[in-house]
Design an enzyme around this catalytic site. Structure first.
Site, mmCIF file in Angstrom:
data_model
loop_
_atom_site.group_PDB
_atom_site.id
_atom_site.type_symbol
_atom_site.label_atom_id
_atom_site.label_comp_id
_atom_site.label_asym_id
_atom_site.label_seq_id
_atom_site.Cartn_x
_atom_site.Cartn_y
_atom_site.Cartn_z
ATOM 1 N N CYS A 87 37.755 7.436 47.865
ATOM 2 C CA CYS A 87 36.778 6.893 46.907
ATOM 3 C C CYS A 87 35.450 6.540 47.554
ATOM 4 O O CYS A 87 34.495 6.183 46.871
ATOM 5 C CB CYS A 87 37.335 5.657 46.229
ATOM 6 S SG CYS A 87 39.114 5.754 45.970
ATOM 7 N N HIS A 131 34.384 5.820 37.044
ATOM 8 C CA HIS A 131 34.643 6.032 38.475
ATOM 9 C C HIS A 131 35.077 7.469 38.748
ATOM 10 O O HIS A 131 36.251 7.736 39.034
ATOM 11 C CB HIS A 131 35.713 5.039 38.937
ATOM 12 C CG HIS A 131 36.047 5.116 40.397
ATOM 13 N ND1 HIS A 131 35.129 5.415 41.384
ATOM 14 C CD2 HIS A 131 37.227 4.924 41.037
ATOM 15 C CE1 HIS A 131 35.741 5.408 42.558
ATOM 16 N NE2 HIS A 131 37.009 5.114 42.396
#
Lengths: 382, 350, 130
Positions: free
Chosen positions: A83, A330
């Site tokens: 991420c 996200h």
């Protein structure tokens, strides 16, 4: 090393973008940045992407994206840190310009998560395959364990977690590119279904498609492309023991702490100097732990800080004015770049309803996995 | 003289009551409980199978034996629910316990008799002198078809026995096996549930083989029923072992300790071996013990055993059968039971 | 689970074999090539005792595909007396009863099945100690 500026940014909306493929998203965001700076060709491209291979079966994204930008021939490569891929793409682009190797470098983060892949399984590859995933852990599960440890040590409550989600939704409502533009209440968050106790659905960031892009160049050339460049003052990167079981204190994000210290040192600033920050709230607990690890709150004090309104727009240190990962969305590899795009707008005074008054110094913090990697950047209005 | 140097058992913690199953199928719980003399049975979790049960039982057996597991020269697991059709259960067990690689391993099958069968072969191998120690295990997680009588009794559990020639906990005085081709209960390859011959499973199958084997071993060994402190028979339900015991001249007191079926159910290859473990948990030195198993198809293995002075000294090293039967239990609803036993239809993988 | 991987991981999954660093004594589970504490590369193999204490835990409600039938289940980080930490499921109890400080025994269990035709994967789970 010479000084580096960001001269333009681009970003697609974040959400379930059925019409857009991975390459479509990349091109859309990159072109927005290139057009804003009126640049036709760059010297290098860094693609931040967690797993084109597992989400859509596509690796080798550097040349693919360069080609689709009409720039076949330009050096281009994908960088990955789960991420934190976006933040690392920014850092690598920054280093290439700072070193003098290249002048114009694009840092683009992109992720396409909604093309039918088993998202839970793909995201789990950011955790330890052998010791964690084998036993049935999920991403929310790892952060849930962090939350439980934090609750045990500091007495953090589920309301503290909910307060983060409420705040970020309030901000996201003001962001035209956010995936969710609606507010939620503490009760709604606390009553949403359990994902991994104590984390509930509304504590967790969503699954999203999207891309964001930044154009970097040496500070001395910045005015060729914009009258309001933003300087990168500091970049800090750190890793931590990979598996949650191998960290001395599961509730303490040591990679975040070290990456922040390194960035502060390089920038010559401290936590108190930051006017606005985008941090990695993949799950509500993450924002609390990050604030503590970065020195914005005392150990165990982030819950109180959030509930006091200090980190809400209008407070002392607005955090996640974009809506954060929770409300903005996200798309994994895009997040690190999108965070920087938000700070870029804030420091140029272009954040509209989300504007933090007199924002001069901003910060982004982007992390991978359960906190095994973290990258922090500090920016200054020029 | 060879005998048992270590023993262990394992019973899963999940349970389902006979009355819960009865309610599911619209049957009267009282009738079922009285007819089968069954109150509840053990249920394996989705994470339990013949291999996991065997490993835990074997670990307990090794603790009681107090030997280095690498000295075990043969490992035999008898079951009718081996997790693989092809790949032995025994190989997972040896690597889990640190036995081998110099070891002989084979999986055994003979309906409910596969456990005592593994024990018989382990014993023989040690007696022959070919290996120092050999382990025979009976464990099962067998299925009972929905709305069939066997659904009330088919349960999960097992016991492991290590045989050797020194430091015996139990001497093996005599063995006898009685076998014939009797189609009382069978399962064809690929079928999920077994089939059975209804009342034919009684007289010509269970009773004939258990009685014949027991009578023969009594004659062969020169003992009479009253010589034995404890006796255990294969327990397909609560009734059959009590009935055959009475027919053979044994008293209820002799059957009580081994009669674990009432709250455990029928663990198939683990049935009489687990009953035997419950007896060994309490037997006094010098006690004579008789065990006769039964496996459909059909056959019975009988053993005459005698507890030694060493038994009370070593049995404290692992949990007793009673502690596993009486303590932490979780009662399931029929729906949870069906989920755990994978009786709910899912898409087959493409 | 590919065959080579199953086979290589047997010592750690089936026997709980860990590595104790000869230089500084730190126990790594599973075994590693380089000690994370002192960078040493000399180890002795030890087998962990089959009991541990829960450090932190969660209850997984939304599970990965392979584990969906078992959800909700408790997952925890536990620490053995040797100082090794590992992630294991906690079974045979109400997941809500699992929390820091719970003493567990490590029992041999089947971790996953991989459909109808794959290799069965074994390992250990924690069960509340008697």
């Amino acid at each position: 090393m010479r000084e580096v500026a960001i001269v333009s940014a681009g970003m697609t909306p974040f959400g379930e973008l059925w019409q857009s493929s991975l390459r479509d998203l990349f091109v859309q965001a990159a072109r927005e940045a290139l057009d804003a700076a009126q640049v036709k060709r760059v010297d290098g491209i860094y693609v931040g992407n967690m797993s084109g291979g597992q989400f859509v079966g596509q690796e080798h994204l550097g040349p693919l994206m360069a080609d689709h930008l009409g720039m076949a021939g330009v050096p281009a490569v994908r960088v990955e840190s789960a991420c934190a891929s976006g933040g690392v793409a920014l850092r690598t682009a920054f280093l290439e310009v700072a070193s003098g190797m290249s002048d114009l470098v694009l840092a683009v983060g992109v992720e396409k998560m909604n093309d039918g892949a088993d998202v839970t399984n793909v995201l789990a590859t950011a955790a330890d395959q052998e010791t964690e995933v084998y036993h049935g852990v999920t991403f929310p599960g790892l952060y849930a364990m962090i939350a439980r440890a934090h609750m045990k040590t500091y007495g953090t409550t589920e309301e503290d977690l909910a307060a983060v989600a409420v705040k970020n939704h309030r901000h996201g409502k003001l962001n035209p590119k956010a995936q969710f533009r609606l507010e939620v209440t503490i009760e709604q968050v606390m009553n949403s279904s359990l994902v991994a106790a104590p984390l509930r659905l509304l504590h967790c960031s969503p699954v999203s498609d999207g891309a964001a892009a930044l154009l970097l160049c040496p500070l001395e050339r910045a005015m060729e492309f914009t009258d309001r460049p933003v300087k990168i003052r500091g970049s800090g990167f750190a890793t931590a023991p990979f598996a949650l079981a191998d960290r001395a204190d599961p509730a303490f994000l040591e990679a975040v702490n070290h990456s922040a210290t390194r960035a502060y040192e390089m920038a010559g600033v401290g936590a108190d100097d930051i006017d606005v920050a985008e941090v990695h709230d993949c799950f509500a607990i993450a924002e609390l732990c990050v604030l503590e690890a970065m020195g914005f709150a005392s150990p165990g004090g982030a819950g109180d800080l959030t509930r006091s309104g200090e980190t809400t727009l209008g407070g002392q240190l607005p955090v996640n004015t974009s809506g954060g990962l929770k409300s903005k969305g996200h798309p994994v590899g895009a997040t690190g770049i999108a965070q920087a795009a938000e700070i870029f707008e804030q420091l140029r005074g272009e954040a509209g309803e989300r504007q933090v008054k007199n924002a001069t110094i901003g910060l982004t913090q982007n992390m991978g996995g359960s906190g095994a990697s973290s990258v922090v950047h500090i920016f200054e209005r020029v | 003289m060879a005998g048992i140097v270590g023993y262990g058992a394992f019973i899963p913690r999940n349970r389902i009551k006979a009355e819960e199953i009865a309610r599911q199928w619209g049957k009267d719980p009282q009738t079922i409980e009285r007819g089968l003399l069954l109150k509840e049975k053990s249920v394996p979790g989705l994470d339990e199978d013949t291999i996991t049960i065997s490993v835990e039982a074997a670990r307990s057996a090794v603790e009681r034996a107090g030997i280095d597991p690498s000295r075990i020269g043969a490992v035999y697991i008898g079951s009718e629910s081996h997790p693989y059709a092809v790949k032995p259960s025994g190989t997972v067990l040896i690597d889990a316990l640190g036995i081998g690689p110099e070891v002989h391993v084979a999986d055994f099958e003979f309906a409910c008799k596969a456990g005592t069968e593994a024990m018989f072969v382990a014993l023989g191998l040690v007696e022959s002198g070919r290996v120092e120690y050999a382990m025979g295990i009976g464990a099962d997680t067998s299925q009972g078809a929905p709305n069939d009588a066997l659904e009330f009794s088919a349960s999960a559990g097992g016991a492991a026995y290590i045989f050797g020639k020194t430091n015996l906990l139990v001497e093996v005085l005599e063995t006898y096996s009685f076998t014939s081709d009797t189609p009382d209960f069978w399962r064809r390859e690929g079928q999920f549930y077994p089939r059975h011959g209804g009342r034919f499973t009684g007289e010509p199958a269970y009773f004939r083989h258990v009685s014949s084997a027991t009578r023969a071993i009594l004659e062969k060994s020169g003992f009479k029923p009253s010589d034995f402190r404890y006796v255990v028979f294969h327990m397909p339900n609560g009734k059959f072992p009590l009935t055959v015991g009475k027919q053979l001249g044994f008293k209820k007191e002799q059957l009580e300790v081994g009669w674990v079926v009432h709250t455990m159910g029928n663990t198939y290859s683990g049935s009489s071996p687990t009953g035997l473990a419950a007896i060994l948990d309490v037997a006094d030195p010098g006690d004579l013990i008789l065990i006769t198993s039964f496996g459909s198809g059909a056959g019975s293995d009988s053993f005459v055993l005698k507890a030694t002075d060493l038994l009370p000294k070593r049995r404290g090293f692992a949990p007793t059968v009673r502690s596993m039967l009486d303590f932490p239990r979780r009662y399931l609803t029929y729906g949870e039971y069906a989920k755990y036993r994978e009786k709910i239809i899912l898409n087959t993988e493409s | 689970m590919p065959s080579p991987r199953y086979w290589r991981e047997i010592p750690n999954r089936l026997r709980l074999e860990a590595a104790r660093c000869k230089g500084c004594g730190k126990v790594s589970y599973p075994a590693r090539l380089v000690c994370p504490s002192c960078n040493g590369m000399a180890f002795e193999s030890i087998r962990l005792s089959r009991r541990a204490t829960v450090v932190t835990s969660t209850v997984i409600h939304v599970a990965p595909a392979d584990f969906q039938m078992e959800a909700p289940y408790a997952l925890a980080i536990v620490q053995t007396p040797e100082g090794a930490r590992m992630m294991v499921q906690i079974a045979d109890c109400d997941p809500a009863d699992v929390g820091p400080g719970l003493e567990v025994a490590l029992e041999f269990r089947r971790i996953k099945q991989e459909g109808q035709s794959g290799i069965l994967c074994y390992g250990h789970k924690g069960v509340p100690a008697r």
